[in-house]
Motif scaffolding. Structure first.
Motif, PDB file in Angstrom:
ATOM      1  N   PHE A 145       0.831  -1.198   0.000  1.00  0.00           N
ATOM      2  CA  PHE A 145       0.000   0.000   0.000  1.00  0.00           C
ATOM      3  C   PHE A 145       0.871   1.256   0.000  1.00  0.00           C
ATOM      4  O   PHE A 145       0.582   2.236  -0.687  1.00  0.00           O
ATOM      5  N   PHE A 146       1.957   1.247   0.775  1.00  0.00           N
ATOM      6  CA  PHE A 146       2.872   2.385   0.802  1.00  0.00           C
ATOM      7  C   PHE A 146       3.499   2.597  -0.571  1.00  0.00           C
ATOM      8  O   PHE A 146       3.564   3.726  -1.071  1.00  0.00           O
ATOM      9  N   ALA A 147       3.956   1.509  -1.203  1.00  0.00           N
ATOM     10  CA  ALA A 147       4.589   1.613  -2.518  1.00  0.00           C
ATOM     11  C   ALA A 147       3.608   2.140  -3.559  1.00  0.00           C
ATOM     12  O   ALA A 147       3.972   2.942  -4.430  1.00  0.00           O
ATOM     13  N   LEU A 148       2.347   1.715  -3.481  1.00  0.00           N
ATOM     14  CA  LEU A 148       1.326   2.197  -4.414  1.00  0.00           C
ATOM     15  C   LEU A 148       1.104   3.698  -4.239  1.00  0.00           C
ATOM     16  O   LEU A 148       0.981   4.441  -5.213  1.00  0.00           O
ATOM     17  N   ALA A 149       1.065   4.159  -2.974  1.00  0.00           N
ATOM     18  CA  ALA A 149       0.883   5.590  -2.710  1.00  0.00           C
ATOM     19  C   ALA A 149       2.069   6.393  -3.241  1.00  0.00           C
ATOM     20  O   ALA A 149       1.899   7.461  -3.839  1.00  0.00           O
ATOM     21  N   VAL A 150       3.287   5.878  -3.052  1.00  0.00           N
ATOM     22  CA  VAL A 150       4.485   6.566  -3.552  1.00  0.00           C
ATOM     23  C   VAL A 150       4.455   6.645  -5.077  1.00  0.00           C
ATOM     24  O   VAL A 150       4.782   7.683  -5.666  1.00  0.00           O
ATOM     25  N   LEU A 151       4.044   5.549  -5.732  1.00  0.00           N
ATOM     26  CA  LEU A 151       3.952   5.547  -7.193  1.00  0.00           C
ATOM     27  C   LEU A 151       2.964   6.609  -7.664  1.00  0.00           C
ATOM     28  O   LEU A 151       3.209   7.315  -8.646  1.00  0.00           O
ATOM     29  N   GLY A 152       1.840   6.733  -6.972  1.00  0.00           N
ATOM     30  CA  GLY A 152       0.866   7.767  -7.327  1.00  0.00           C
ATOM     31  C   GLY A 152       1.422   9.164  -7.165  1.00  0.00           C
ATOM     32  O   GLY A 152       1.131  10.062  -7.955  1.00  0.00           O
ATOM     33  N   SER A 458      14.347  -2.443   4.824  1.00  0.00           N
ATOM     34  CA  SER A 458      14.509  -3.368   3.696  1.00  0.00           C
ATOM     35  C   SER A 458      13.233  -4.135   3.379  1.00  0.00           C
ATOM     36  O   SER A 458      13.140  -4.769   2.328  1.00  0.00           O
ATOM     37  N   ILE A 459      12.239  -4.058   4.267  1.00  0.00           N
ATOM     38  CA  ILE A 459      10.972  -4.762   4.026  1.00  0.00           C
ATOM     39  C   ILE A 459      10.319  -4.287   2.727  1.00  0.00           C
ATOM     40  O   ILE A 459       9.644  -5.063   2.044  1.00  0.00           O
ATOM     41  N   PHE A 460      10.564  -3.016   2.357  1.00  0.00           N
ATOM     42  CA  PHE A 460       9.936  -2.476   1.152  1.00  0.00           C
ATOM     43  C   PHE A 460      10.539  -3.068  -0.125  1.00  0.00           C
ATOM     44  O   PHE A 460       9.882  -3.073  -1.165  1.00  0.00           O
ATOM     45  N   PHE A 461      11.770  -3.546  -0.040  1.00  0.00           N
ATOM     46  CA  PHE A 461      12.439  -4.088  -1.228  1.00  0.00           C
ATOM     47  C   PHE A 461      12.605  -5.605  -1.173  1.00  0.00           C
ATOM     48  O   PHE A 461      13.100  -6.202  -2.119  1.00  0.00           O
ATOM     49  N   SER A 462      12.197  -6.215  -0.067  1.00  0.00           N
ATOM     50  CA  SER A 462      12.280  -7.672   0.042  1.00  0.00           C
ATOM     51  C   SER A 462      10.991  -8.353  -0.400  1.00  0.00           C
ATOM     52  O   SER A 462      10.947  -9.577  -0.510  1.00  0.00           O
ATOM     53  N   ARG A 463       9.949  -7.562  -0.641  1.00  0.00           N
ATOM     54  CA  ARG A 463       8.664  -8.107  -1.099  1.00  0.00           C
ATOM     55  C   ARG A 463       8.511  -7.743  -2.577  1.00  0.00           C
ATOM     56  O   ARG A 463       8.644  -6.564  -2.949  1.00  0.00           O
ATOM     57  N   PRO A 464       8.230  -8.710  -3.445  1.00  0.00           N
ATOM     58  CA  PRO A 464       8.266  -8.476  -4.895  1.00  0.00           C
ATOM     59  C   PRO A 464       7.374  -7.342  -5.382  1.00  0.00           C
ATOM     60  O   PRO A 464       7.809  -6.499  -6.182  1.00  0.00           O
ATOM     61  N   ILE A 465       6.121  -7.288  -4.912  1.00  0.00           N
ATOM     62  CA  ILE A 465       5.181  -6.281  -5.422  1.00  0.00           C
ATOM     63  C   ILE A 465       5.623  -4.886  -5.016  1.00  0.00           C
ATOM     64  O   ILE A 465       5.705  -3.960  -5.847  1.00  0.00           O
ATOM     65  N   SER A 466       5.919  -4.686  -3.724  1.00  0.00           N
ATOM     66  CA  SER A 466       6.318  -3.353  -3.262  1.00  0.00           C
ATOM     67  C   SER A 466       7.647  -2.936  -3.889  1.00  0.00           C
ATOM     68  O   SER A 466       7.829  -1.764  -4.242  1.00  0.00           O
ATOM     69  N   ALA A 467       8.574  -3.888  -4.038  1.00  0.00           N
ATOM     70  CA  ALA A 467       9.867  -3.566  -4.650  1.00  0.00           C
ATOM     71  C   ALA A 467       9.694  -3.102  -6.088  1.00  0.00           C
ATOM     72  O   ALA A 467      10.314  -2.120  -6.520  1.00  0.00           O
ATOM     73  N   THR A 468       8.826  -3.769  -6.835  1.00  0.00           N
ATOM     74  CA  THR A 468       8.573  -3.394  -8.233  1.00  0.00           C
ATOM     75  C   THR A 468       7.977  -1.998  -8.326  1.00  0.00           C
ATOM     76  O   THR A 468       8.425  -1.155  -9.126  1.00  0.00           O
ATOM     77  N   LEU A 469       6.961  -1.732  -7.509  1.00  0.00           N
ATOM     78  CA  LEU A 469       6.305  -0.420  -7.535  1.00  0.00           C
ATOM     79  C   LEU A 469       7.267   0.692  -7.152  1.00  0.00           C
ATOM     80  O   LEU A 469       7.294   1.764  -7.774  1.00  0.00           O
ATOM     81  N   LEU A 470       8.093   0.463  -6.132  1.00  0.00           N
ATOM     82  CA  LEU A 470       9.036   1.486  -5.693  1.00  0.00           C
ATOM     83  C   LEU A 470      10.135   1.716  -6.726  1.00  0.00           C
ATOM     84  O   LEU A 470      10.567   2.858  -6.939  1.00  0.00           O
ATOM     85  N   CYS A 471      10.583   0.652  -7.375  1.00  0.00           N
ATOM     86  CA  CYS A 471      11.607   0.809  -8.422  1.00  0.00           C
ATOM     87  C   CYS A 471      11.078   1.639  -9.590  1.00  0.00           C
ATOM     88  O   CYS A 471      11.800   2.484 -10.135  1.00  0.00           O
ATOM     89  N   ILE A 472       9.812   1.416  -9.956  1.00  0.00           N
ATOM     90  CA  ILE A 472       9.199   2.230 -11.017  1.00  0.00           C
ATOM     91  C   ILE A 472       9.147   3.691 -10.589  1.00  0.00           C
ATOM     92  O   ILE A 472       9.474   4.605 -11.361  1.00  0.00           O
ATOM     93  N   ALA A 473       8.730   3.941  -9.342  1.00  0.00           N
ATOM     94  CA  ALA A 473       8.630   5.313  -8.833  1.00  0.00           C
ATOM     95  C   ALA A 473       9.994   5.995  -8.824  1.00  0.00           C
ATOM     96  O   ALA A 473      10.130   7.158  -9.249  1.00  0.00           O
ATOM     97  N   ILE A 474      11.026   5.292  -8.362  1.00  0.00           N
ATOM     98  CA  ILE A 474      12.379   5.865  -8.314  1.00  0.00           C
ATOM     99  C   ILE A 474      12.882   6.172  -9.724  1.00  0.00           C
ATOM    100  O   ILE A 474      13.494   7.216  -9.975  1.00  0.00           O
ATOM    101  N   THR A 475      12.607   5.270 -10.655  1.00  0.00           N
ATOM    102  CA  THR A 475      13.028   5.472 -12.041  1.00  0.00           C
ATOM    103  C   THR A 475      12.383   6.721 -12.638  1.00  0.00           C
ATOM    104  O   THR A 475      13.041   7.524 -13.315  1.00  0.00           O
ATOM    105  N   VAL A 476      11.082   6.900 -12.368  1.00  0.00           N
ATOM    106  CA  VAL A 476      10.360   8.055 -12.910  1.00  0.00           C
ATOM    107  C   VAL A 476      10.944   9.358 -12.390  1.00  0.00           C
ATOM    108  O   VAL A 476      11.199  10.305 -13.149  1.00  0.00           O
ATOM    109  N   VAL A 477      11.157   9.430 -11.076  1.00  0.00           N
ATOM    110  CA  VAL A 477      11.697  10.661 -10.487  1.00  0.00           C
ATOM    111  C   VAL A 477      13.125  10.923 -10.988  1.00  0.00           C
ATOM    112  O   VAL A 477      13.489  12.061 -11.284  1.00  0.00           O
ATOM    113  N   THR A 478      13.914   9.858 -11.097  1.00  0.00           N
ATOM    114  CA  THR A 478      15.290  10.010 -11.594  1.00  0.00           C
ATOM    115  C   THR A 478      15.308  10.565 -13.011  1.00  0.00           C
ATOM    116  O   THR A 478      16.069  11.485 -13.334  1.00  0.00           O
ATOM    117  N   LEU A 479      14.443  10.019 -13.874  1.00  0.00           N
ATOM    118  CA  LEU A 479      14.360  10.513 -15.251  1.00  0.00           C
ATOM    119  C   LEU A 479      13.886  11.962 -15.291  1.00  0.00           C
ATOM    120  O   LEU A 479      14.335  12.751 -16.129  1.00  0.00           O
TER     121      LEU A 479
END
Length: 501
Positions: A145-152, A458-479
């Motif tokens: 849920f946290f990763a989804l909110a960050v992606l938004g 590390s709990i945010f990156f040890s779970r596949p769904i949250s890790a994927t969502l957060l990686c997308i969010a980080i990539t977007v902001v970096t770009l």
């Protein structure tokens, strides 16, 4: 399933039930089109009416009002930049600029079609995939849920042409969302001794103030661009437009269903995330906010699909997926019914009658929205000197009715002035709304996640769904940071090269 659907059609098409369904659609149309009136308020108002009704008829009425209210918020959002419901906030960002260009009919046609398609996709998914979608929703915990909110929240990277302004807006929204009772400790924050702020600042005063009141102030100043419209000709099935938005409709409808099934997230979040994804997938993201069809199609398809998806956890798990479904859950209990894993087995006739009712409601939206909108759009011919005060009165009444609070009305007027001033510097107001809506989700789920892991991030990156969502969010902001920097360096090198020559 087929037997259940056939029985559902036989129940819904009974004359009295069908008449109630029609009435619910028109009540939802009117309630959703009035700023400040939401599905929650209408369902609460009509809850006592269902006391003496048969359970099946009662829930056909409540769910039909819910579905049609989510749709009709787009009408005033597009015509007057005064979203009728929180779900329609994102629609106003591209719908109203189209109205200003004299394309109100085109914008309304896109909104109506997108809403109907999103609602139908959501209802079909509800019928076919309810058990499966409920099991997927169970896999979402606090880190997801946290990763989804960050992606938004990463949509701020594409707002207003400035990452800095977008981040400032999101921070303002996060601060506003933090006012009130701390969700984890129960202590008061930023209330300054005012008990009116103990429950936090509600979304309705913020939305109505920043979009409706600020627009009235801008128009009163006489420098707001506006094209007078004599007649709104609505074209729902405009094939060139449909071909342009078809992928957006498909993606947003699926995304809306997926987000709607997550308990407590709601259609407003689905609209915002879908808008950000439409912008992300677009070849011309900077055109968003200036009047592009995708900017209407994405949030409208998503919020209507999410409204239907929110019924999945309600029926399958007994967990409300939104504020309105929480009220509907109370209505179920009031009628002696308890939604949950065995609910669909023990109450199949009721469930399939509701499913069929929702299918018909979305078709009725497609059929009756055009004449309804045509009547409302005639208000465009009223001089704004008369229409502006009417809009303000509707905003005041709608905001006051949410909690019967004059404090909310003063807040609405304050946010109206704030929105008016911020727009003078081309500040992206949507960034503030993103922070207000997604902030509480991000904060509470972040703190719960750290509690689950005993403080280990590390709990945010040890779970596949949250890790994927957060990686997308980080990539977007970096770009969003790197691409403008590269463009700036290229322009500077080009200028230096010209200077040397």
């Amino acid at each position: 399933m087929l037997d259940g659907l056939m029985n559902g059609f036989s129940v819904v098409l009974q004359p009295m039930n069908f008449l109630i369904l029609l009435s619910a659609v028109f009540i939802g149309f009117i309630g959703g089109a009035l700023p400040g009136i939401s599905g929650v308020i209408l369902v609460v108002i009509l809850l006592p009416v269902t006391y003496g009704m048969d359970s099946t008829t009662a829930f056909m009425l409540l769910t039909a009002i819910y579905a049609s209210t989510v749709f009709s918020g787009l009408i005033t959002a597009i015509l007057y930049r005064a979203p009728g419901t929180p779900e329609a906030v994102m629609t106003s960002f591209d719908g109203y600029p189209m109205t200003q260009r004299g394309e109100a009919g085109k914008a309304l046609g896109i909104g109506i079609l997108s809403s109907a398609i999103g609602g139908l996709v959501g209802t079909i998914a509800l019928i076919v995939f309810a058990p499966m979608l409920a099991s997927v929703a169970l896999k979402f915990s606090s880190p997801e849920f946290f990763a989804l909110a960050v992606l938004g929240l990463t949509v701020v990277a594409s707002l207003g042409g400035s990452l800095l302004l977008g981040l400032i807006g999101a921070m303002i929204g996060l601060f506003v969302a933090s006012v009130g009772i701390d969700p984890m400790t129960g202590t008061l924050r930023y209330t300054f001794g005012n008990l009116n702020l103990a429950g936090g600042i509600q979304l309705i005063p913020i939305i109505v103030g920043m979009f409706a009141i600020s627009e009235v102030l801008k128009r009163a100043q006489g420098n707001a661009p506006h094209t007078p419209i004599k007649k709104v000709k609505i074209r729902i099935f405009d094939m060139p437009v449909i071909r342009r938005i078809r992928l957006t409709l498909a993606r947003s409808s699926i995304l809306g269903v997926a987000i709607g099934t997550l308990p407590g997230i709601g259609a407003s979040t689905a609209a915002m995330v879908s808008y950000s994804e439409a912008m992300r997938w677009s070849r011309h993201p900077k055109e968003f906010g200036k009047g592009v069809p995708e900017g209407i199609a994405a949030p409208e398809a998503a919020n209507n699909a999410a409204a239907m998806g929110a019924l999945v956890p309600l029926f399958a798990l007994g967990i409300p997926g939104s504020g309105t479904t929480a009220v509907i859950l109370g209505a179920f209990i009031m009628h002696g019914l308890q939604p949950g894993p065995s609910f669909m087995i023990n109450n199949g006739d009721l469930i399939y009658a509701v499913f069929v009712g929702l299918l018909i409601v979305n078709l009725l939206i497609l059929a009756f929205s055009k004449p309804f909108v045509a009547v409302l759009s005639r208000m465009l011919n009223i001089p704004y000197s008369a229409l502006g005060p009417i809009i303000i009165i509707c905003c005041v009444v709608g905001t006051y009715s949410v909690q019967n609070s004059m404090f909310d009305v003063w807040l609405m007027l304050g946010f109206g002035v704030m929105g008016f001033l911020l727009e003078k510097i081309n500040f992206p107001l949507v960034a503030i709304i993103l922070g207000v809506v997604l902030g509480p989700i991000a904060e509470s789920e972040f703190r719960r996640s750290l509690g689950m892991s005993q403080g280990d991030p590390s709990i945010f990156f040890s779970r596949p769904i949250s890790a994927t969502l957060l990686c997308i969010a980080i990539t977007v902001v970096t770009l969003a940071i790197i691409v403008p920097l590269i463009k700036y360096l290229r322009k500077r090198n080009a200028r230096l090269g010209d200077a040397h020559q």
